[in-house]
Motif scaffolding. Structure first.
Motif, mmCIF file in Angstrom:
data_model
loop_
_atom_site.group_PDB
_atom_site.id
_atom_site.type_symbol
_atom_site.label_atom_id
_atom_site.label_comp_id
_atom_site.label_asym_id
_atom_site.label_seq_id
_atom_site.Cartn_x
_atom_site.Cartn_y
_atom_site.Cartn_z
ATOM 1 N N ARG A 265 0.759 -1.201 -0.074
ATOM 2 C CA ARG A 265 -0.029 0.077 -0.012
ATOM 3 C C ARG A 265 0.756 1.389 -0.146
ATOM 4 O O ARG A 265 0.478 2.366 -0.779
ATOM 5 N N ASP A 266 1.973 1.225 0.744
ATOM 6 C CA ASP A 266 2.756 2.299 0.941
ATOM 7 C C ASP A 266 4.137 2.171 0.176
ATOM 8 O O ASP A 266 5.021 2.971 0.483
ATOM 9 N N TYR A 267 4.150 1.683 -0.880
ATOM 10 C CA TYR A 267 5.504 1.350 -1.652
ATOM 11 C C TYR A 267 6.105 2.338 -2.016
ATOM 12 O O TYR A 267 7.237 2.679 -1.932
ATOM 13 N N PRO A 268 5.339 3.423 -2.715
ATOM 14 C CA PRO A 268 5.903 4.582 -3.480
ATOM 15 C C PRO A 268 6.698 5.447 -2.239
ATOM 16 O O PRO A 268 7.756 6.048 -2.445
ATOM 17 N N GLU A 269 5.755 5.807 -1.138
ATOM 18 C CA GLU A 269 6.812 6.480 -0.073
ATOM 19 C C GLU A 269 7.955 5.621 0.347
ATOM 20 O O GLU A 269 8.744 6.219 0.684
ATOM 21 N N ILE A 270 7.811 4.566 0.660
ATOM 22 C CA ILE A 270 9.037 3.610 1.166
ATOM 23 C C ILE A 270 10.043 3.765 0.038
ATOM 24 O O ILE A 270 11.305 3.916 0.534
ATOM 25 N N GLN A 271 9.636 3.594 -1.219
ATOM 26 C CA GLN A 271 10.780 3.677 -2.145
ATOM 27 C C GLN A 271 11.538 4.866 -2.044
ATOM 28 O O GLN A 271 12.738 5.267 -2.469
ATOM 29 N N ASP A 272 10.603 6.107 -1.970
ATOM 30 C CA ASP A 272 11.324 7.506 -1.977
ATOM 31 C C ASP A 272 12.321 7.653 -0.707
ATOM 32 O O ASP A 272 13.191 8.246 -0.793
ATOM 33 N N SER A 273 11.716 7.154 0.345
ATOM 34 C CA SER A 273 12.467 7.307 1.574
ATOM 35 C C SER A 273 13.846 6.543 1.515
ATOM 36 O O SER A 273 14.997 6.938 1.838
ATOM 37 N N LEU A 274 13.854 5.205 0.832
ATOM 38 C CA LEU A 274 15.067 4.168 0.772
ATOM 39 C C LEU A 274 16.079 5.125 -0.304
ATOM 40 O O LEU A 274 17.317 5.004 -0.213
ATOM 41 N N THR A 275 15.488 5.671 -1.391
ATOM 42 C CA THR A 275 16.203 6.358 -2.390
ATOM 43 C C THR A 275 16.861 7.462 -1.888
ATOM 44 O O THR A 275 17.945 7.841 -2.304
ATOM 45 N N GLY A 276 16.174 8.322 -1.024
ATOM 46 C CA GLY A 276 16.831 9.412 -0.414
ATOM 47 C C GLY A 276 18.214 9.180 0.404
ATOM 48 O O GLY A 276 19.012 10.107 0.513
ATOM 49 N N LEU A 277 18.333 7.773 0.829
ATOM 50 C CA LEU A 277 19.582 7.448 1.657
ATOM 51 C C LEU A 277 20.777 7.381 0.814
ATOM 52 O O LEU A 277 22.064 7.325 1.137
ATOM 53 N N PHE A 278 20.628 7.222 -0.511
ATOM 54 C CA PHE A 278 21.780 7.071 -1.204
ATOM 55 C C PHE A 278 22.439 8.391 -1.948
ATOM 56 O O PHE A 278 21.623 9.339 -1.881
ATOM 57 N N PRO A 279 23.506 8.420 -2.063
ATOM 58 C CA PRO A 279 24.097 9.668 -2.652
ATOM 59 C C PRO A 279 23.721 9.997 -4.063
ATOM 60 O O PRO A 279 23.169 9.060 -4.895
ATOM 61 N N THR A 280 23.912 11.327 -4.397
ATOM 62 C CA THR A 280 23.480 11.808 -5.679
ATOM 63 C C THR A 280 24.771 11.577 -6.608
ATOM 64 O O THR A 280 26.043 11.682 -6.193
ATOM 65 N N ALA A 281 24.463 11.763 -7.671
ATOM 66 C CA ALA A 281 25.284 11.702 -9.101
ATOM 67 C C ALA A 281 24.812 12.919 -9.820
ATOM 68 O O ALA A 281 23.869 12.915 -10.649
ATOM 69 N N GLY A 282 25.690 14.055 -9.819
ATOM 70 C CA GLY A 282 25.372 15.251 -10.579
ATOM 71 C C GLY A 282 24.007 16.009 -10.051
ATOM 72 O O GLY A 282 23.268 16.668 -10.847
ATOM 73 N N GLY A 283 23.718 15.792 -8.796
ATOM 74 C CA GLY A 283 22.584 16.259 -8.201
ATOM 75 C C GLY A 283 21.300 15.541 -8.660
ATOM 76 O O GLY A 283 20.303 15.810 -7.866
ATOM 77 N N ARG A 284 21.277 14.265 -9.109
ATOM 78 C CA ARG A 284 20.374 13.616 -9.330
ATOM 79 C C ARG A 284 20.640 11.863 -8.779
ATOM 80 O O ARG A 284 21.852 11.603 -8.526
ATOM 81 N N ARG A 285 19.405 11.246 -9.049
ATOM 82 C CA ARG A 285 19.658 9.908 -8.504
ATOM 83 C C ARG A 285 19.127 9.114 -9.757
ATOM 84 O O ARG A 285 18.503 8.065 -9.569
ATOM 85 N N ASP A 286 19.407 9.429 -11.065
ATOM 86 C CA ASP A 286 18.811 8.650 -12.175
ATOM 87 C C ASP A 286 19.451 7.182 -12.132
ATOM 88 O O ASP A 286 18.926 6.091 -12.579
ATOM 89 N N TYR A 287 20.904 7.080 -11.816
ATOM 90 C CA TYR A 287 21.301 5.770 -11.652
ATOM 91 C C TYR A 287 20.592 4.753 -10.732
ATOM 92 O O TYR A 287 20.619 3.630 -11.135
ATOM 93 N N LEU A 288 20.072 5.277 -9.833
ATOM 94 C CA LEU A 288 19.209 4.413 -8.846
ATOM 95 C C LEU A 288 17.976 3.937 -9.643
ATOM 96 O O LEU A 288 17.591 2.775 -9.489
ATOM 97 N N VAL A 289 17.455 4.743 -10.457
ATOM 98 C CA VAL A 289 16.148 4.274 -11.212
ATOM 99 C C VAL A 289 16.634 3.365 -12.458
ATOM 100 O O VAL A 289 16.013 2.102 -12.438
#
Length: 453
Positions: A265-289
């Motif tokens: 039910r809350d998968y989008p919010e959980i995914q966004d929270s976990l993604t925010g823990l990783f470092p950015t590359a060029g100000g973005r996290r496209d590599y995570l996607v």
């Protein structure tokens, strides 16, 4: 007249000295690297030096507490030592040495905490993996039937729990019976192996050369086979007891459906929270996607292919009346998650088991079925199911399998390929960012700047 000339002559050196002092291109030498390091060292006061030294001592104490198990009456433990080190170094958090100690100690403390809480985290990690794999199904249900997210989550949770319960009720008794029968036949077949070795001329030849003693070698081989045969039921009992010691079988059975419902039910919010823990590359996290897409497609495809492989091998061996057809089929499906090495290990285990308990014909049937399944997988299943390939070189796949398998065992073999794909994707994103930065640093000058110069 003379006085004016004298005053002008005396003012000239003064003006020259002032211009020389204000001119940056004068003959004064720039401070050296040693002078800068000395001045930086002089800026560290004695109190700050004591704090950094205390932080180093507490870091070593943290390593000692993690390596040596604490006594029952001991008050100190790694979290307390880490907290003391953080409080000690917090006033110096702007200095690089203090930040390095705090970051390294925090990373070690995080890994230690994960290791200690691994049994509690297993259900949560497994449920999140299920939610990650089932999220496309959730999107399809919402898009086709226009169901709210809670209704789709409830429907998928019920389907998953029912399927798992059905599989456990149907397969678990058959697997337990075949494991019991296999262990008994292995124990009873040890005497036959000993008789075959005693009648063989191999040990006689080695004994005549003086390399071994025949009777002693037979006894050692028999004791080794007996120990290995007894380990099979003990391993099954150990897995069952370890599963029961996580939170209890009943607790897990009641907890997993609830966790799965909320994770879906809350998968989008959980995914966004976990993604925010990783470092950015060029100000973005496209590599995570990108990495998430690769890993998701790989896991979903491999799960489907492994299920098909287990079903095909089990049914084919059952039709040919091969002993322990269900065990061999389940092993083939499980080891199918391990690229390249899994099929070879399955063929060796299945062929050897069929040869020892069924003879040459059964062993040939097992090998032929596994080869046919491998051909079907490479020609039909993989191109159609794994439409999005991982994109790793075979040598890199083998290296990752051996490396992760050496450190993490069977679990490392299962996660080697997707985790390597994540690391390679992150490295490519970092390399592209570094290439862009170097291009901006050493690029061609702007034409407007060149014209103005």
């Amino acid at each position: 007249m003379s006085s004016s000339s004298t005053s002008s002559s005396t003012d000239a050196p003064a003006s020259e000295s002032d211009s020389a002092a204000s001119d940056p291109s004068s003959d004064r030498s720039a401070p050296s690297v040693g002078d800068l390091a000395q001045s930086a060292f002089d800026r560290i006061t004695a109190f700050e030096t004591v704090l950094i030294a205390g932080g180093v001592v507490l870091f070593l104490a943290l390593l000692y507490q993690m390596q040596v198990p604490a006594r029952e009456e001991s008050f100190l433990n790694p979290p307390l030592v880490g907290l003391a080190g953080a409080l000690l170094l917090w006033p110096l958090r702007r200095q690089k040495a203090a930040r390095a100690l705090m970051l390294s100690g925090g990373a070690l403390l995080l890994l230690w905490t994960i290791d200690k809480l691994s049994r509690i985290l297993i259900p949560f990690a497994g449920v999140y993996l299920l939610a990650y794999l089932l999220n496309p199904v959730m999107r399809s249900l919402r898009k086709r039937f226009r169901l709210p997210r809670w209704a789709s989550s409830l429907l998928i949770t019920g389907a998953v729990v029912g399927t798992l319960a059905l599989i456990i009720l149907i397969l678990a008794p058959s697997v337990a019976d075949q494991v019991d029968v296999l262990s008994q036949q292995l124990l009873s077949g040890i005497d036959g192996i000993r008789s075959w070795l005693a009648a063989s001329s191999v040990l006689d030849t080695l004994s005549s050369t003086g390399l071994i003693e025949k009777q002693e070698a037979l006894q050692q081989i028999q004791s080794l086979l007996q120990r290995q045969a007894r380990r099979l039921p003990e391993a099954v009992e150990g897995v069952a007891s370890s599963l029961g010691s996580v939170l209890g079988v009943l607790t897990i059975a009641a907890l997993v459906p609830v966790l799965l419902f909320y994770a879906l039910r809350d998968y989008p919010e959980i995914q966004d929270s976990l993604t925010g823990l990783f470092p950015t590359a060029g100000g973005r996290r496209d590599y995570l996607v990108q990495a998430g897409g690769i890993v998701g497609q790989y896991l979903r495809g491999q799960l489907m292919i492994s299920s098909i492989a287990a079903f095909n091998v089990s049914v084919a061996l059952f039709l040919f009346d091969v002993p322990f057809w269900l065990l061999i089929g389940l092993v083939a499906g499980l080891l199918n998650f391990i690229p390249q090495l899994g099929s070879i290990v399955t063929m060796v285990i299945g062929g050897l088991l069929a040869f020892l308990l069924g003879g040459w014909i059964k062993a040939f049937i097992v090998v032929a079925v596994l080869i046919g399944q491998g051909f079907l997988e490479q020609s039909v299943l993989t191109p159609n199911i794994l439409s999005y390939q991982v994109g790793l070189h075979p040598l890199l796949v083998l290296f990752s399998l051996l490396t992760f398998g050496m450190f993490l065992g069977v679990f490392g073999l299962l996660i080697a390929v997707p985790l390597t794909a994540i690391l390679v994707t992150a490295y490519r994103a970092y390399r592209e960012e570094l290439t862009l930065e170097l291009g901006e640093y050493g690029g061609e000058p702007n034409p407007s700047d060149a014209g103005s110069s």
